[in-house]
Design a protein around this motif. Structure first.
Motif, mmCIF file in Angstrom:
data_model
loop_
_atom_site.group_PDB
_atom_site.id
_atom_site.type_symbol
_atom_site.label_atom_id
_atom_site.label_comp_id
_atom_site.label_asym_id
_atom_site.label_seq_id
_atom_site.Cartn_x
_atom_site.Cartn_y
_atom_site.Cartn_z
ATOM 1 N N PRO A 21 0.814 -1.222 0.000
ATOM 2 C CA PRO A 21 0.000 0.000 0.000
ATOM 3 C C PRO A 21 0.845 1.268 0.000
ATOM 4 O O PRO A 21 0.471 2.261 -0.611
ATOM 5 C CB PRO A 21 -0.821 -0.113 1.288
ATOM 6 N N ALA A 22 1.968 1.265 0.668
ATOM 7 C CA ALA A 22 2.837 2.447 0.688
ATOM 8 C C ALA A 22 3.383 2.732 -0.696
ATOM 9 O O ALA A 22 3.461 3.877 -1.128
ATOM 10 C CB ALA A 22 3.975 2.257 1.690
ATOM 11 N N VAL A 23 3.765 1.701 -1.418
ATOM 12 C CA VAL A 23 4.267 1.886 -2.777
ATOM 13 C C VAL A 23 3.151 2.422 -3.672
ATOM 14 O O VAL A 23 3.340 3.349 -4.441
ATOM 15 C CB VAL A 23 4.831 0.557 -3.328
ATOM 16 N N ALA A 24 1.973 1.864 -3.556
ATOM 17 C CA ALA A 24 0.845 2.309 -4.374
ATOM 18 C C ALA A 24 0.461 3.739 -4.037
ATOM 19 O O ALA A 24 0.109 4.520 -4.915
ATOM 20 C CB ALA A 24 -0.344 1.377 -4.162
ATOM 21 N N HIS A 25 0.541 4.106 -2.773
ATOM 22 C CA HIS A 25 0.173 5.457 -2.344
ATOM 23 C C HIS A 25 1.020 6.511 -3.038
ATOM 24 O O HIS A 25 0.542 7.587 -3.352
ATOM 25 C CB HIS A 25 0.333 5.576 -0.828
ATOM 26 N N HIS A 26 2.263 6.214 -3.287
ATOM 27 C CA HIS A 26 3.162 7.203 -3.863
ATOM 28 C C HIS A 26 3.204 7.148 -5.388
ATOM 29 O O HIS A 26 4.086 7.714 -6.001
ATOM 30 C CB HIS A 26 4.564 7.055 -3.273
ATOM 31 N N GLY A 28 2.426 8.098 -9.135
ATOM 32 C CA GLY A 28 2.091 9.314 -9.860
ATOM 33 C C GLY A 28 1.272 9.003 -11.099
ATOM 34 O O GLY A 28 1.222 9.790 -12.040
ATOM 35 N N ALA A 29 0.608 7.840 -11.091
ATOM 36 C CA ALA A 29 -0.107 7.369 -12.271
ATOM 37 C C ALA A 29 -1.222 8.298 -12.722
ATOM 38 O O ALA A 29 -1.594 8.297 -13.889
ATOM 39 C CB ALA A 29 -0.671 5.974 -12.020
ATOM 40 N N ARG A 100 2.842 18.661 -14.107
ATOM 41 C CA ARG A 100 2.348 17.547 -14.930
ATOM 42 C C ARG A 100 0.852 17.425 -14.661
ATOM 43 O O ARG A 100 0.438 17.127 -13.541
ATOM 44 C CB ARG A 100 3.045 16.241 -14.557
ATOM 45 N N PRO A 101 0.013 17.649 -15.690
ATOM 46 C CA PRO A 101 -1.438 17.696 -15.463
ATOM 47 C C PRO A 101 -2.054 16.331 -15.161
ATOM 48 O O PRO A 101 -1.490 15.288 -15.486
ATOM 49 C CB PRO A 101 -1.973 18.239 -16.787
ATOM 50 N N MET A 102 -3.231 16.381 -14.548
ATOM 51 C CA MET A 102 -4.004 15.158 -14.308
ATOM 52 C C MET A 102 -4.431 14.578 -15.652
ATOM 53 O O MET A 102 -4.781 15.329 -16.576
ATOM 54 C CB MET A 102 -5.257 15.470 -13.481
ATOM 55 N N ARG A 106 -8.953 17.178 -14.733
ATOM 56 C CA ARG A 106 -9.275 18.024 -13.589
ATOM 57 C C ARG A 106 -8.184 19.084 -13.417
ATOM 58 O O ARG A 106 -7.044 18.874 -13.815
ATOM 59 C CB ARG A 106 -9.392 17.193 -12.308
ATOM 60 N N PRO A 107 -8.505 20.226 -12.806
ATOM 61 C CA PRO A 107 -7.530 21.306 -12.633
ATOM 62 C C PRO A 107 -6.552 21.018 -11.490
ATOM 63 O O PRO A 107 -6.614 21.622 -10.421
ATOM 64 C CB PRO A 107 -8.404 22.532 -12.355
ATOM 65 N N ALA A 108 -5.671 20.079 -11.740
ATOM 66 C CA ALA A 108 -4.653 19.711 -10.758
ATOM 67 C C ALA A 108 -3.451 19.169 -11.513
ATOM 68 O O ALA A 108 -3.564 18.739 -12.671
ATOM 69 C CB ALA A 108 -5.190 18.667 -9.783
ATOM 70 N N ALA A 109 -2.298 19.208 -10.848
ATOM 71 C CA ALA A 109 -1.070 18.751 -11.486
ATOM 72 C C ALA A 109 -0.040 18.422 -10.409
ATOM 73 O O ALA A 109 -0.170 18.824 -9.257
ATOM 74 C CB ALA A 109 -0.522 19.839 -12.419
ATOM 75 N N ALA A 110 0.981 17.698 -10.830
ATOM 76 C CA ALA A 110 2.140 17.472 -9.974
ATOM 77 C C ALA A 110 3.057 18.678 -10.161
ATOM 78 O O ALA A 110 3.485 18.980 -11.276
ATOM 79 C CB ALA A 110 2.854 16.181 -10.372
#
Length: 127
Positions: A21-26, A28-29, A100-102, A106-110
């Motif tokens: 779960p920790a790996v999946a949580h991080h 950036g997919a 890097r956009p979603m 949606r209006p979000a990005a890395a």
């Protein structure tokens, strides 16, 4: 002799399962690593928190409506190593943010980098 080996194998298996779960949580997919976007706006709030920090920027659109964009970054320890401190981005400051956009639009990005009105450049990760 077989029982200790079986216990060790079970213990190792349990540790691996607990770490997944920790790996999946991080992951950036959700962000499109092949694209970048740049928006200009005003800082709404900077959430300098674990496990991920969020920078919220209010952007004025061409039709004079506004959209709040969220820019995800790593936690405070990574931002601090990159030179970004909690009080570096205060509400009302004008900024230009690149990220890097979603993938879903949606209006979000890395968050990749940010330029403040005075020309100061802040990166989300150490350079």
């Amino acid at each position: 002799m077989r029982q200790p080996v079986a216990r060790m194998a079970l213990g190792i298996g349990a540790l691996i399962c607990a770490a997944l779960p920790a790996v999946a949580h991080h992951s950036g997919a959700m962000f499109d690593a092949t694209k970048t976007i740049t928006v200009k706006g005003v800082v709404k709030v900077f959430e300098y928190t674990n496990p991920h920090s969020w920078l919220w920027v209010t952007v004025t659109n061409d039709d004079e409506t506004t959209t709040d964009w969220g820019f995800e970054a790593e936690g405070p320890s990574t931002l601090f190593r990159a030179g970004v401190k909690k009080n570096d981005l205060l509400p009302g400051e004008k900024v230009t943010v690149t990220g890097r956009p979603m993938k879903d639009g949606r209006p979000a990005a890395a968050w990749i980098s940010l330029v403040k009105e005075d020309g100061t450049v802040l990166h989300a990760r150490p350079q």
